[in-house]
Design a protein around this motif. Sequence first.
Motif, PDB file in Angstrom:
ATOM      1  N   TYR A 124       0.845  -1.191   0.000  1.00 12.23           N
ATOM      2  CA  TYR A 124       0.000   0.000   0.000  1.00 12.23           C
ATOM      3  C   TYR A 124       0.881   1.242   0.000  1.00 12.23           C
ATOM      4  O   TYR A 124       1.908   1.261   0.686  1.00 12.23           O
ATOM      5  N   PRO A 125       0.515   2.283  -0.751  1.00 12.04           N
ATOM      6  CA  PRO A 125      -0.644   2.395  -1.638  1.00 12.04           C
ATOM      7  C   PRO A 125      -0.315   1.893  -3.034  1.00 12.04           C
ATOM      8  O   PRO A 125       0.854   1.882  -3.442  1.00 12.04           O
ATOM      9  N   LEU A 126      -1.345   1.509  -3.771  1.00  9.69           N
ATOM     10  CA  LEU A 126      -1.170   1.124  -5.162  1.00  9.69           C
ATOM     11  C   LEU A 126      -0.912   2.381  -5.977  1.00  9.69           C
ATOM     12  O   LEU A 126      -1.675   3.340  -5.914  1.00  9.69           O
ATOM     13  N   THR A 127       0.159   2.378  -6.746  1.00  5.59           N
ATOM     14  CA  THR A 127       0.500   3.539  -7.567  1.00  5.59           C
ATOM     15  C   THR A 127       0.307   3.214  -9.042  1.00  5.59           C
ATOM     16  O   THR A 127       0.245   2.038  -9.440  1.00  5.59           O
ATOM     17  N   GLY A 128       0.238   4.269  -9.853  1.00  5.91           N
ATOM     18  CA  GLY A 128       0.109   4.062 -11.293  1.00  5.91           C
ATOM     19  C   GLY A 128       1.286   3.310 -11.869  1.00  5.91           C
ATOM     20  O   GLY A 128       1.122   2.473 -12.765  1.00  5.91           O
ATOM     21  N   SER A 129       2.482   3.580 -11.371  1.00  2.00           N
ATOM     22  CA  SER A 129       3.664   2.886 -11.891  1.00  2.00           C
ATOM     23  C   SER A 129       3.591   1.395 -11.589  1.00  2.00           C
ATOM     24  O   SER A 129       3.894   0.557 -12.451  1.00  2.00           O
ATOM     25  N   THR A 130       3.170   1.042 -10.366  1.00  2.00           N
ATOM     26  CA  THR A 130       3.045  -0.377 -10.008  1.00  2.00           C
ATOM     27  C   THR A 130       2.023  -1.062 -10.897  1.00  2.00           C
ATOM     28  O   THR A 130       2.252  -2.178 -11.387  1.00  2.00           O
ATOM     29  N   ALA A 131       0.870  -0.419 -11.116  1.00  2.00           N
ATOM     30  CA  ALA A 131      -0.181  -1.023 -11.936  1.00  2.00           C
ATOM     31  C   ALA A 131       0.291  -1.223 -13.371  1.00  2.00           C
ATOM     32  O   ALA A 131       0.085  -2.293 -13.966  1.00  2.00           O
TER      33      ALA A 131
END
Length: 665
Positions: free
Chosen positions: A114-121
């Motif tokens: 956490y938190p989910l980031t745009g880069s991770t997604a």
Amino acid sequence: MSVATWSAAGVTAAVRRARLALHLLVAAVLVTLARVATVAVLASHGWWFVQEKVLLGLPMLAAAGVVAVSTAGRRLFAARRAPSEGTSASGVVWLLTTAYAALAGLLVSFLAGYPLTGSTALIAVSLVCAGGLLTARVVAAPVDATDATDDAGIEPTPAPHGKSGFSRRRFISLAGGAVVVGAGGTGVGLLFMPAESVATGGGPRRSSGSRAAVSVADLRGAGTPAPGGSKRQYELTALTATVRLPSGREVEAWTYNGQVPGPAVTATEGDLIEVTLRNADIQDGVTLHWHGYDVPCGDDGAPGVTQHVVAPGEEFVYHFRADQVGTYWYHTHQASDRGVRKGLYGTLVVTPRDTQQADGAAPAKQLDLTLPVHTFDGTVVIAGQDGRTEHTAPAGTPVRLRLINTDSDPHRFALAGTPFRVAAVDGRDLHQPGEARDAGLRLPAGGRYDLIFAMPDTPVALVVDNDHDGGVRLRPGGAAAGEDPTVADTSGWPELDLMRYGEPAAVPFDAGKADRHFTIVLDRGVAMVDGAPAFAQTVNGRGHPSIPDQLVTEGDIVRFTVVNRSPETHPWHLHGHPVLIVSRDGKRSSGSPLWVDTFDVRPGQVWEVAFKATNPGIWMNHCHNLPHAHQGMMLRLRYDGVTTPFAGSHTTHAGATGSSPHGGH
């Protein structure tokens, strides 16, 4: 289980084991549904536990799984009676792609959290798609060579115009690869975007009105005692030495004045405490942090923030007025993971000035023992300054045991042979504490409990971690040496819940009307720590010093929501301020107001605490499991308008040097 069942279904379908593949596909679907159920249960405990699962992991798994079932399921069902029927190449590809999606969801939870980031997604989706495209190329290779049923029994869909099927597959593969590379590259690029350096918690970034900047170097303690007080001067020299434990064992230690614990610092309320710290030979450097004592910021002992580290041959003078009564302790905050473990700690006790009873008579003589517990190479030691573990007192004598946990892990105490009261927690008195008996006491790392009782006419034992051979023994006058209380196994005693202990009382502010509210989510994940990538102990997905400062203004009511997503306990400690416990896992505190400076956030727990910002400065806010702070679980709470001239990162371990993005302002 999701990864295993979807992978097994894909592999068995590829090798023409249709009946087994069908059974595995059914199992994979059931496991996926079970995963949805577990996520729903986690969601009932808070969004922090499921964000990446709900927004990324489950959607990826569900989307790929639906296509896999529709593509491979019908053919596998038919093939169970006609094994030569086989399944389509696309069915195998989608079964394995679903396994990749399950694996990606697992890795995102454990490596990013956490938190989910745009880069991770973007990175996760691109890797799953890349795995699917690569699998399609591998599965399609025999088809390109034979344009017929391959050795594995996988039947391709015939191309309507000769080789156009191959060309179309190649075009799709190239186009898909370009999209995957673009998405993945964008995700990687986003990792290097600069993060916000300050979190405001819903409050203003700058306070209204003019506010002159002030340096922490100017936020120093009083130079004179209060009226009626005196000046207490101490000299502490940090040096390596061989020390003898109460057991007789000798250990190589880092010490203050050649002893462990260091000299006891004591004062009466209103006295001026002045301590000169010198460093003889501790190469990592040293400081003195007054744990739990709300000194002015310039005396807090945080190197790189409130002072420079005291290197060998150097010294630093701390001075502050003893306005807080209670049990506290001091320790180095430079290389603290190693330094405290090796012995750089001591006790601080301030007693009240008014010692007269209501009728003017002198108070009854009491037995007052300060008992720091510490672990040396696996051996737990608890003893007073004189090293004794056995004491005597006449029956009826008031006894006060000041328990101090100087380790990075919690300890469990049990007082056998007498009822008792917990008079104070972390130096602050409880309101009307009730009598307790046969109850365990879990003391967080860095925490303190004051236990009081009247000495009975039979022996009393303080048991640590259910070890009846260690601990402390108290005997009434005249008791035979070696006579112990009759105690069964104390491990079965229930833990005393301090949130329901004592009687409620008014508090000085309304925690529900916070000016700023910060959420602190504790987890493990890949992050930068002191400039290097690591599998770190993280706060909101980041490691020190990349975690944004928490900005407050003097007078703010500040609320923390502290969430533990990790499988480890995190004793949370804010410098310079006691916090009021509001709730734990949604259940409000119902006993005495509980003011603490360290509280154990166990796995899966959610704590709400609050405080009023009345001590200007730049304050460390970290896990007091010191190896966790070493591994990144540390940030700063900064008052608006306060600056520091002490450049360089705050270090809790040796070798962490260099400039911090939060260093000089």
